[in-house]
Each structure stands twice: as structure tokens, then as C-alpha cells.
Design an enzyme around this catalytic site. Structure first.
Site, short mmCIF file in Angstrom:
data_model
loop_
_atom_site.label_atom_id
_atom_site.label_comp_id
_atom_site.label_asym_id
_atom_site.label_seq_id
_atom_site.Cartn_x
_atom_site.Cartn_y
_atom_site.Cartn_z
N HIS A 99 -8.42 12.42 18.74
CA HIS A 99 -8.29 11.01 19.09
C HIS A 99 -9.61 10.50 19.66
O HIS A 99 -10.24 11.18 20.47
CB HIS A 99 -7.20 10.81 20.15
CG HIS A 99 -5.82 11.04 19.63
ND1 HIS A 99 -4.77 11.38 20.44
CD2 HIS A 99 -5.33 10.98 18.37
CE1 HIS A 99 -3.68 11.50 19.70
NE2 HIS A 99 -3.99 11.28 18.44
N TYR A 133 7.00 13.55 19.22
CA TYR A 133 8.18 14.06 18.52
C TYR A 133 8.74 15.29 19.26
O TYR A 133 9.95 15.48 19.31
CB TYR A 133 7.85 14.43 17.06
CG TYR A 133 7.13 13.35 16.27
CD1 TYR A 133 7.16 12.01 16.67
CD2 TYR A 133 6.40 13.67 15.13
CE1 TYR A 133 6.48 11.03 15.96
CE2 TYR A 133 5.71 12.70 14.41
CZ TYR A 133 5.76 11.39 14.83
OH TYR A 133 5.07 10.43 14.13
N GLU A 168 -5.06 3.95 11.79
CA GLU A 168 -5.97 4.84 12.51
C GLU A 168 -7.38 4.54 12.06
O GLU A 168 -7.61 4.31 10.87
CB GLU A 168 -5.61 6.30 12.19
CG GLU A 168 -6.56 7.29 12.84
CD GLU A 168 -6.18 8.74 12.59
OE1 GLU A 168 -5.17 8.99 11.91
OE2 GLU A 168 -6.91 9.62 13.08
N GLY A 200 0.85 -1.20 0.00
CA GLY A 200 0.00 0.00 0.00
C GLY A 200 0.88 1.24 0.00
O GLY A 200 2.08 1.16 0.32
N LYS A 214 -0.31 -11.07 -3.10
CA LYS A 214 0.89 -10.54 -3.75
C LYS A 214 2.14 -11.30 -3.35
O LYS A 214 3.27 -10.82 -3.53
CB LYS A 214 1.04 -9.05 -3.45
CG LYS A 214 -0.13 -8.24 -4.04
CD LYS A 214 0.13 -6.77 -4.18
CE LYS A 214 -1.04 -6.09 -4.88
NZ LYS A 214 -0.99 -4.65 -4.82
N ILE A 264 -0.30 0.51 13.44
CA ILE A 264 -0.23 1.94 13.12
C ILE A 264 -1.60 2.46 12.68
O ILE A 264 -1.94 3.61 12.93
CB ILE A 264 0.78 2.16 11.95
CG1 ILE A 264 2.14 1.54 12.28
CG2 ILE A 264 0.90 3.63 11.61
CD1 ILE A 264 2.77 2.03 13.56
N GLU A 305 -3.01 12.27 27.74
CA GLU A 305 -4.00 13.27 27.35
C GLU A 305 -5.31 12.96 28.07
O GLU A 305 -5.43 11.93 28.74
CB GLU A 305 -4.18 13.32 25.83
CG GLU A 305 -4.53 12.00 25.19
CD GLU A 305 -4.37 12.02 23.67
OE1 GLU A 305 -3.49 12.69 23.13
OE2 GLU A 305 -5.17 11.32 23.00
#
Lengths: 393, 302
Positions: free
Chosen positions: B258, B170, B102, B18, B43, B100, B220
Site C-alpha cells: 500500500h 475479510y 487502486e 469495464g 455508452k 475502489i 497498518e
């Protein structure tokens, strides 16, 4: 995503969760016809908006109350004063919400009010059923004053709702005889609805026992898992964007995540966590954030331009703070996007921008030489200080 | 040492053909990560080529693990198929799955979690930036990068970082790199309401890791995972912890990007979390700009 009460009734009917008979009407004539079809002396006429506190609300035309118990013959007159009018409740804010439809429902005589909800318990990673004999009031208050009155039953994610769990709740709420059977069936069907429709919460407050021995869901609040809407086109159809903040509707068209707030410093950030943290930073430095806005990982020119247009449609906004951590993205590409967006949209107010990450020096140079009203910042704190300073000057 | 992954950890990517998975597979290869296999149903037999690198593509995770000895899977497949992809890696007995993707429905993740219980396979994510154990080369080259984080902002060092968000992680990484402390491992646990590895799990791993001297925990609003980690830390963690909680200004009842970041029924507020963390002896940064200085305060480092 929220849905209207009449739409909740459609789901209830589909899953055989009993609720009072009712019909939705777009006009006062339809409302009157619905009352005739329902029969009986009295019916309830309810304004359909996405907000609570309808009963105590006031229409901008002066008419009091968004929910009325009336004689069947008076339905047309009442509906006429609701449809096409703006209802203000404690949850709508002073701008209120436009009432497009009313629901005309059977009036029921209540002998007791209960609370029943199913929600996803994130720490237990499974659904939890919450029930109480103290319905019709604020459940948070009940939980605080009398925690013993709140029943909780966690349901195994793979095994599903078991008969013993239904029996525990039926007994706990004090249902007996035929009413116990009705409640058990209602709960089973409601649980099936919760799972099959990917709800994150279904709350029935109140669930009622009527004087004629029926157990009915009288009012319902639904929350759906946005991530699962792709497999429920019929629920997406329920979306009524007229009831939403137009800026948020526009933002979602551009894959932006925007939530309007009351402040005057707008922000545009890549990443939800950093966007929240940027709002906090503005507040910490004495400013008030005007919004939450996450442009996602990319921050393309098209997105930034769309974001600026949305931000600038809020007249309270006096400055914009852009905070981008360009990890993978080249900061110079982002800078060119911001400059092009500013030129496209026009920039009537100061823009403070903090860029960090890949190729940041070239990005800053692009901003400085653009000739636009752009103030560059060296770090997070510097950015917030400059944004606050620029509106107080 | 580091936690979860080392420089020589063999990684496979589900969804390597992808555009999203492929792009980040290339960046991981550039970083020096031992990316040994890709998996895309239908594939199998193709080769994923990037410069000098030739990565074989398999139809199933089971084949990829058998042929290459990969022990970690990175899941980049679209949300509708991601739950199934995670379970395929669990079935293939990898040590760790890093999701990963979302936007996975909560109901799918609920089932995945229930099936994984007792399997011995660890999940990180979903909806997360992934894991980086920085390398020792220039710009931290030679490390193990699983996911979407920019590799070059890292520096191999002594701080363990665990976070629910991407770009905010980050920031913390960058602040510790600029101050010269560097990181042992950075773990993004994701912003979804139901996820695999929690803050508490990551604290335990960092506490047991010799290379990690101090920990940064970024949380958070929403849920109670940060509070649970704080309670554990106050009793068991023998390393200094600095923290930041995002969302002090978030309005209640609104989902802040989120799916997991929502204050509901007065629970999960930033204020309550900060108080719980402070009560546990954790140094809490008031703003994201102060994460580095909070770490200095917690550790006494100059």
C-alpha cells in the site's frame, strides 16, 4: 523509485533550481575532460549509486571514500578507482553497489548550510515545506533536540505556493538582500518541480550559501509517487534497475510486490495488509520472515510460479508459507495453480499452505492428493506454527 | 440500522462496462444489492444485462442520479480518470462515493479532497475493498455490497468493522461470522496516504449506530490515523473496540504494498500505534489470528 544525483541535477536544471555546475562521466577520460571543461583548481568527484553515506564508504578494491575533493589534474586517477568498482556504505549492506558513473562537479566554498524539503503531508492532505538553518546534518535529530529550528509551511492544494509563504520562509531562514531573492526564486521553482513531477518528497540537504553569495542545492534526494509514474515517461527512463534488488526487479515484472528481508521463512500472500500481518504472525510464533510478497487479488498459476522462483533464489529460505484468503477466487483454482507451480519450479523445501474462503474444501483436497511436500493448515495460527516447526525439526 | 448504506440503498457503478467493474457489478446483483444504474461516458443508452437483471447505462452520473434516484456511487474507473470520476459524483450530489480504484496519483487525490471539502458528500477509499452491510438471507444475501468484498463471508450482526486493507478485513469478517457475532457494516477505507473517510470518522458513525455493539479497527503502519482515532475513542466512544495493526516486522523506509504503508523518519511504527491504542483502552490483538479473541476480551462476549 530512486534516481541518481546526476539525474536530480538534470531535473534541477530543467526547473531552474540552481545547483553547482557538474557533468556525469562513464569513463576516467570523460571525467578528466569534464574537469577541464568546468575549470578551476579543484573539483569534486562523486560515485553515482542509490545509497547515502558515500563519502565514508569503502570500495571493495580497498579505495577509501566514494566522494573526493581533488585537484583537477588528479581526476582521471580517482575516477579510475571508482568506475566499475563496488562501493560499500552503511546504507548498501555488505554486498555494496556497482559504480557505473561518476559526477564531476564544481567545488564550492560554503558559508552556511541549510535544510529544505517539500513533501506530501498525508494528514493535512497538502504539500508541506520544511526548512531549517541547521542543514548538513540529520534533520530528525534537529527536530528532536531543537524543534524551534524547524520551519513548516503548508501549501494549499488548489491555490498553490503564495508569495507571503515564500517571504515567511525567507525571513525565517535569515536570508537578506540578493540572497533572499535567490532563495525565493529557488523555492518557487522547486515547488513547481515537486508538483509537476509528482514527487512525494524532494529533500535538499544541504542547501548552501556560498562565500561568493550564491544559494545552491548541493545534494538532493527525490521520491516519486509510483502511482503517477505513468504520466512521466522521462522520469521512468531514469530508473536504474542495476541499483535495485534483482529479486524485486524480477517481481515487478510479474506484477508481484516483493521486498526481501533477512529471515528464513518465505511467505506468499494475497493482499498487502494480510501479507504484512502474515510476516508479523511468523515473527510472533518465533520465526523470521524472509520477505514480504503480495500476489494481489488473483494469485494465478503464472504469478505463483514466478513468486516461487524468486523466493527460492534466496538461499536462506528454509520453508515457504502460503496464505491465501480466496474471497471471490475459487480456492480450488488457487490450489491447482499452486500445485502446477510447484511441479513447474520443483519444490526442494517444505511448503505450508493455508487456504480460506470460496470452495476451500475442494482446494485442500487438491493439495493433499497432489503428492507434493505440502503441509496444509487449518487457520492462521496453525499455519505459522507449522511453518516455524518445520524448520526447527 | 447500519452505517453509510442499508439494504435498500440505491447504488450506481462508474465504469460498469469495464471488465473489473462489470464483474463486481454482477456479484453485487447476485448478492441482492439495489444496483440501479451504470455510468460509462459514450455508452449511454446501453443496458448492462446479468441474468434477470437489466441495469441502464448512462453517459453521465448526473443523468443516472436523475433517472434512477441512486444515492451512492461506486468508482471502478482506471486510475488516470478516477479523480475526475469522483468529482463527477460529487457534482451530481450523491451522498457517498466509494472509490475502489487502486493507483490514483496522490496529487489527484489531494485536489479531489480539497474540492470535496464542504460539499457534504462523503468519500470512502480510494484503493479499498468497499462497503458491505450484510443482508439477512442465507449467506447474508440481500445486503448492500459496494466494491469487491466476497459477500458470503458476512453475516448480519452486531460488530462494526473498519480497515485499511482488503484481505485482512475479510479475515476479521470471517472470524466474527464464524463466532456468530456478525457485522452491522464493514468499511474498507483503503491503503492510500490520502483518502476520504478515516478510522476516526468510521468510529464516530459506529458509535452513533444502535445496531453496532462493538467495533473492530484494523490499521497498518504509516501515518497517524489510528492514533487520532484512538484519542477520540478514549474520550467519546462508549462501545468496546478491538484492534489489530499490521506491519510490526516491516523494515523502515519501505513501502509495503500500500502506498500509505510506510514507516518514515521513525514515525508510524506498529509499536507506537499499538501503544497509543492500548493507552486509549482499546484491546489490541498481537496477531491477525487473534482478532476474534481480542473482540471477545473487549466485549466479554462468550
Amino acid at each position: 523509485m530512486n534516481i541518481h544525483e546526476y539525474q536530480a541535477k538534470i531535473l534541477f536544471d530543467q526547473f531552474s533550481v540552481p545547483s553547482p555546475r557538474g557533468m556525469v562521466a562513464d569513463t576516467s577520460e570523460e571525467a578528466a575532460a569534464a574537469a577541464v571543461e568546468l575549470g578551476g583548481d579543484r573539483v569534486v568527484v562523486k560515485s553515482q549509486i542509490h545509497a547515502g553515506g558515500r563519502g565514508k564508504g569503502t570500495f571493495k578494491n580497498g579505495f577509501q571514500g566514494g566522494v573526493h575533493l581533488v585537484a583537477s589534474g588528479e581526476v582521471a586517477g580517482i575516477a579510475d578507482r571508482m568506475i566499475g568498482e563496488i562501493l560499500v556504505t552503511k546504507q548498501t549492506g555488505e554486498e555494496g553497489r556497482l559504480v557505473r558513473k561518476v559526477m564531476v562537479g564544481e567545488a564550492v566554498d560554503i558559508s552556511h548550510e541549510y535544510y529544505l524539503a517539500i513533501l506530501m503531508d498525508r494528514s493535512a492532505c497538502c504539500p508541506v515545506i520544511v526548512a531549517s538553518t541547521e542543514g548538513g546534518m540529520d534533520i530528525e535529530e534537529v527536530a528532536e533536540k531543537d524543534p524551534g529550528k524547524i520551519l513548516r509551511e503548508h501549501v494549499h492544494p488548489l491555490v498553490g505556493l503564495q508569495p507571503y509563504e515564500v517571504r515567511k520562509l525567507t525571513t525565517g531562514l535569515g536570508f537578506t538582500g540578493d540572497e533572499a531573492k535567490q532563495f525565493g526564486k529557488l523555492l518557487g521553482n522547486l515547488f513547481r518541480l515537486f508538483l509537476e513531477c509528482d514527487c512525494s518528497m524532494v529533500e535538499i540537504n544541504p542547501l548552501v550559501r556560498t562565500t561568493d553569495g550564491r544559494v545552491l542545492a548541493l545534494d538532493a534526494k527525490f521520491n516519486f509517487d509510483d502511482n503517477a509514474l505513468y504520466r512521466h515517461p522521462e522520469i521512468v527512463e531514469f530508473r536504474d534497475t542495476e541499483q535495485e534488488d534483482p529479486r524485486e526487479v524480477e517481481a515487478s515484472r510479474h506484477s508481484l510486490n516483493y521486498i526481501g528481508l533477512d529471515g528464513n521463512i518465505a511467505c506468499l500472500v494475497n493482499g498487502a495488509g494480510l501479507a504484512m500481518a502474515t510476516m508479523d504472525l511468523i515473527k510472533h510464533h518465533g520465526g523470521e520472515p524472509a520477505n514480504f510478497l503480495d500476489v494481489g487479488g488473483g494469485a494465478s498459476q503464472e504469478q505463483v510460479a514466478a513468486a516461487f522462483k524468486i523466493i527460492l533464489s534466496d538461499e536462506a529460505v528454509k520453508a515457504i508459507l502460503v496464505n491465501i484468503f480466496g474471497g471471490i477466487m475459487d480456492c480450488d483454482v488457487i490450489a491447482h495453480g499452486v500445485v502446477a507451480a510447484c511441479e513447474e519450479v520443483g519444490l526442494p523445501i517444505p511448503l505450508v499452505i493455508r487456504l480460506e474462503g470460496n470452495n476451500v474444501a475442494a482446494g485442500k483436497a487438491t493439495l493433499v492428493t497432489s503428492g507434493l511436500n505440502i503441509i496444509t493448515a487449518d487457520n492462521l495460527a496453525d499455519a505459522a506454527e507449522k511453518a516455524v516447526a518445520v524448520i526447527t525439526d | 440500522m447500519a452505517i453509510l448504506v442499508e439494504e435498500d440503498t440505491k447504488v450506481l457503478v462508474q465504469g460498469i462496462t469495464g471488465s473489473f467493474g462489470g464483474r463486481h457489478a454482477e456479484l453485487s446483483l447476485d448478492y441482492g444489492t439495489q444496483l440501479v444504474a451504470g455510468v460509462t461516458p459514450g455508452k449511454g443508452g446501453q443496458t448492462f444485462v446479468h441474468g434477470e437483471h437489466k441495469v441502464p447505462v448512462f453517459d453521465t452520473v448526473e443523468q443516472a442520479v436523475r433517472e434512477t434516484g441512486a444515492t451512492v456511487s461506486a468508482v471502478f474507473v482506471p486510475p488516470a480518470f478516477a479523480g475526475d470520476a469522483i468529482l463527477e459524483s460529487v457534482d451530481a450530489r450523491v451522498d457517498l462515493v466509494v472509490a475502489i480504484t487502486e493507483g490514483i496519483p496522490v496529487r489527484d487525490m489531494m485536489k479531489v479532497r480539497a474540492v470535496m471539502t464542504g460539499s457534504g458528500v462523503r468519500l470512502v477509499g480510494p484503493n479499498c475493498p468497499g462497503i458491505v452491510t450484510p443482508g439477512r438471507g442465507e449467506n447474508s444475501q440481500g445486503g448492500c455490497r459496494i466494491g469487491i468484498a466476497p459477500g458470503y463471508i458476512h453475516k448480519r450482526g452486531r460488530v462494526g468493522i473498519v480497515s485499511r486493507s482488503g484481505t485482512l478485513t475479510y479475515e476479521a469478517v470471517w472470524q466474527t461470522t464464524q463466532r456468530g457475532y456478525g457485522q452491522s457494516t464493514c468499511v474498507g477505507i483503503g491503503g492510500d496516504p490520502i483518502n476520504g473517510t478515516s478510522h476516526l470518522d468510521a468510529l464516530q458513525l459506529f458509535n452513533d449506530d444502535e445496531e453496532t455493539e462493538a467495533i473492530i479497527m484494523i490499521g497498518e503502519i504509516g501515518g497517524s490515523a489510528e492514533e487520532e482515532a484512538a484519542v477520540w475513542a478514549s474520550e467519546h466512544c462508549n462501545k468496546p473496540v478491538a484492534a489489530f495493526i499490521a506491519g510490526a516486522t516491516a523494515p523502515p523506509g519501505r513501502r509495503m504494498g500500500h502506498a500509505g504503508a510506510i514507516v518514515s523518519g521513525g514515525k508510524g511504527t506498529a509499536q507506537a500505534k499499538k501503544e497509543a491504542l492500548r493507552a486509549a483502552g482499546i484491546t489490541v490483538a498481537e496477531t491477525p489470528a487473534q482478532i476474534g479473541s481480542a473482540l471477545m476480551e473487549a466485549t466479554g462476549w462468550g
